[in-house]
Design an enzyme around this catalytic site. Structure first.
Site, PDB file in Angstrom:
ATOM      1  N   TYR A 198      10.225  16.162  59.208  1.00 21.87           N
ATOM      2  CA  TYR A 198       9.196  17.397  59.011  1.00 21.87           C
ATOM      3  C   TYR A 198       9.377  18.144  59.775  1.00 21.87           C
ATOM      4  O   TYR A 198       9.874  18.303  60.918  1.00 21.87           O
ATOM      5  CB  TYR A 198       7.944  16.211  59.651  1.00 21.87           C
ATOM      6  CG  TYR A 198       6.532  17.427  59.635  1.00 21.87           C
ATOM      7  CD1 TYR A 198       5.921  17.349  58.355  1.00 21.87           C
ATOM      8  CD2 TYR A 198       6.177  18.069  60.831  1.00 21.87           C
ATOM      9  CE1 TYR A 198       4.863  18.343  58.280  1.00 21.87           C
ATOM     10  CE2 TYR A 198       4.891  18.501  60.847  1.00 21.87           C
ATOM     11  CZ  TYR A 198       4.266  18.681  59.584  1.00 21.87           C
ATOM     12  OH  TYR A 198       3.282  19.471  59.410  1.00 21.87           O
ATOM     13  N   LYS A 227       6.674  23.677  70.757  1.00 19.44           N
ATOM     14  CA  LYS A 227       5.936  22.840  71.675  1.00 19.44           C
ATOM     15  C   LYS A 227       6.372  23.259  73.063  1.00 19.44           C
ATOM     16  O   LYS A 227       5.549  23.893  73.677  1.00 19.44           O
ATOM     17  CB  LYS A 227       6.392  21.441  71.144  1.00 19.44           C
ATOM     18  CG  LYS A 227       6.179  20.976  69.870  1.00 19.44           C
ATOM     19  CD  LYS A 227       6.011  19.426  69.715  1.00 19.44           C
ATOM     20  CE  LYS A 227       6.141  19.075  68.093  1.00 19.44           C
ATOM     21  NZ  LYS A 227       4.635  18.934  67.424  1.00 19.44           N
ATOM     22  N   ASP A 262      16.194  21.892  63.830  1.00 19.27           N
ATOM     23  CA  ASP A 262      14.591  21.976  64.100  1.00 19.27           C
ATOM     24  C   ASP A 262      14.626  21.138  65.646  1.00 19.27           C
ATOM     25  O   ASP A 262      14.553  19.842  65.482  1.00 19.27           O
ATOM     26  CB  ASP A 262      13.878  21.347  63.112  1.00 19.27           C
ATOM     27  CG  ASP A 262      12.366  21.337  63.133  1.00 19.27           C
ATOM     28  OD1 ASP A 262      12.218  21.676  64.415  1.00 19.27           O
ATOM     29  OD2 ASP A 262      11.653  21.209  62.627  1.00 19.27           O
TER      30      ASP A 262
END
Ligand code: HOZ
Length: 427
Positions: free
Chosen positions: A142, A265, A237
């Site tokens: 994702y 994050k 990623d």
């Protein structure tokens, strides 16, 4: 009626599903979400006064735990000077210095406001730089919710069985090819068929959104080799793994250098930040240096960057990652032991302080094997843990995050709760 229940009733009348991100809705485990009043260290408290040992960690950013003093002070100090200017600030330069020092593959970095934006923008750079249209991702990975990335997507896509989102036009989805994670032969086949159209391969170097799945030995090196041979770019990623599995992320841990990296994050310390970067020449494609446009009113927001920098300063201390590894290992041991005693089939995948306990026999190495997990059992386990005061991700296909705020006593408590909850599954 509890305050959480009352709030959820109102929320469902006003917000789709009552939540501002689908994975929060508990649909993967049943029941209703509680509403959080506050967090401190390794714990959160709901609006009804119940406290939970928290392993969700806001889905990854809170590597220091909730409301760490250094971060709260940095935010307050920044806020007193103003919350946003739409003009450059010194903190952004400091953040760029911190990122480029920790990630040698990044020479130029652009700050954005979320991991979704980082991935979407990195792909645009890859397409701009190569002049090619296709993107390859891996099943169950994702990369945020940009249109071209909601193809065989993990996270909420896995939880709700909608890996291919509505609202994405078929011609756009057709520009994204997907291959099984950890399967270099499948990737080679894609490159044999359409190699000169592929702009980039994007990967979570440690998958975290089909649950935690580590790269098999040679997988990341293979991606590097194949992309290089075909003139395509390799995008890591590292929104979850950046500053999590090592200060220098998965690229430092596994020694593979991507062309572009996405971060998020942890670099926002719990506030909304993302970043993407790579070699100077490649990132010179980005406006105002080059023709690839990307912008944002709140990009590099001073509060968010202050929170991120305060977090990175704490992570730069000696032994931090050894501590995270030791605490992660402790949780893994507790779970494995609990499952063995209870006679429950459980496969624990862990890289440092990120971990998933899959309710199936192992190994779990890709999306197909992750999907063998018994999600109904996970749901019962999730609620069992919640009743015992431990909060996990409300889906089998996510990670549990250990923070520096989790003490050994906390981890022993979690292991006891897990042993109990697992034993109750076999009754
Ligand atoms: N990357 C997170 C899920 N693994 C995002 C959380 C969300 O979608 O709200």
């Amino acid at each position: 009626m509890s305050d959480s229940k009352r709030l959820f009733e109102t929320a469902t009348r006003l917000i789709p599903g009552g939540v501002n991100s689908p994975v929060r809705a508990f649909r993967g485990v049943g029941g209703e979400p509680f509403f959080v009043a506050r967090g401190e260290g390794a714990r959160i408290w709901d609006v009804d006064g119940r406290s939970y040992l928290d392993f969700l960690g806001s889905w990854g950013p809170l590597i220091l735990g909730h409301a760490p003093t250094a971060v709260v002070e940095a935010i307050s100090e920044a806020a007193r000077r103003g919350t946003s200017y739409g003009a450059p600030t010194p903190l952004e330069v400091e953040m760029a210095e911190a990122i480029t020092a920790a990630y040698p593959s990044i020479e130029l970095v652009r700050l954005v406001s979320s991991g979704t934006e980082a991935a979407m923008s990195a792909i645009r750079v890859a397409r701009g730089a190569t002049g090619r249209p296709l993107l390859v991702k891996f099943d169950g990975c994702y990369h945020g919710h940009a249109d071209s990335l909601l193809v065989k997507a993990g996270s909420g896509g896995a939880t709700f069985s909608i890996p291919d989102s509505g609202g994405v036009p078929a011609p756009l989805a057709a520009l994204t090819l997907s291959a099984p994670f950890n399967d270099l032969d499948a990737l080679r086949a894609l490159f044999r068929a359409r190699g000169d159209e592929i702009a980039a391969v994007i990967v979570e170097p440690v998958a975290g959104n089909m649950g935690v799945v580590a790269p098999l030995p040679g997988f990341l090196e293979g991606l590097r080799e194949i992309t290089r041979a075909h003139g395509a770019l390799l995008i890591f990623d590292e929104v979850i793994t950046g500053f999590r599995v090592a200060y220098g992320g998965a690229q430092a841990l596994y020694g593979v250098r991507p062309d572009l990296t996405c971060l998020g994050k942890i670099i926002g310390g719990g506030l909304p930040v993302g970043a993407y970067g790579g070699a100077r020449q490649l990132m010179s494609q980005v406006a105002p240096l080059g023709p690839v446009y990307q912008a944002g009113t709140l990009s590099g927001n001073p509060l968010a960057v202050a929170a991120g920098l305060a977090t990175l300063r704490e992570l730069g201390r000696h032994d931090v990652y050894a501590t995270l590894e030791a605490r992660g290992a402790m949780l893994e041991r507790g779970l494995t032991e609990g499952a063995r005693k209870a006679g429950v089939a459980l496969t624990v995948n862990r890289v440092g302080s990120m971990l998933t306990a899959f309710f199936c026999d192992g190994p779990v190495t890709d999306y197909t094997s992750a999907k063998r997990a018994d999600t109904a059992r996970y749901a019962r386990y999730f609620h069992g843990m919640r009743e015992r005061g431990v909060f996990l991700a409300p889906s089998q296909f996510e990670a549990a995050f250990v923070s520096l705020a989790h003490t050994e006593a906390d981890l022993e408590h979690a292991a006891r709760a897990a042993a109990d909850a697992l034993a109750s599954l076999s009754r």
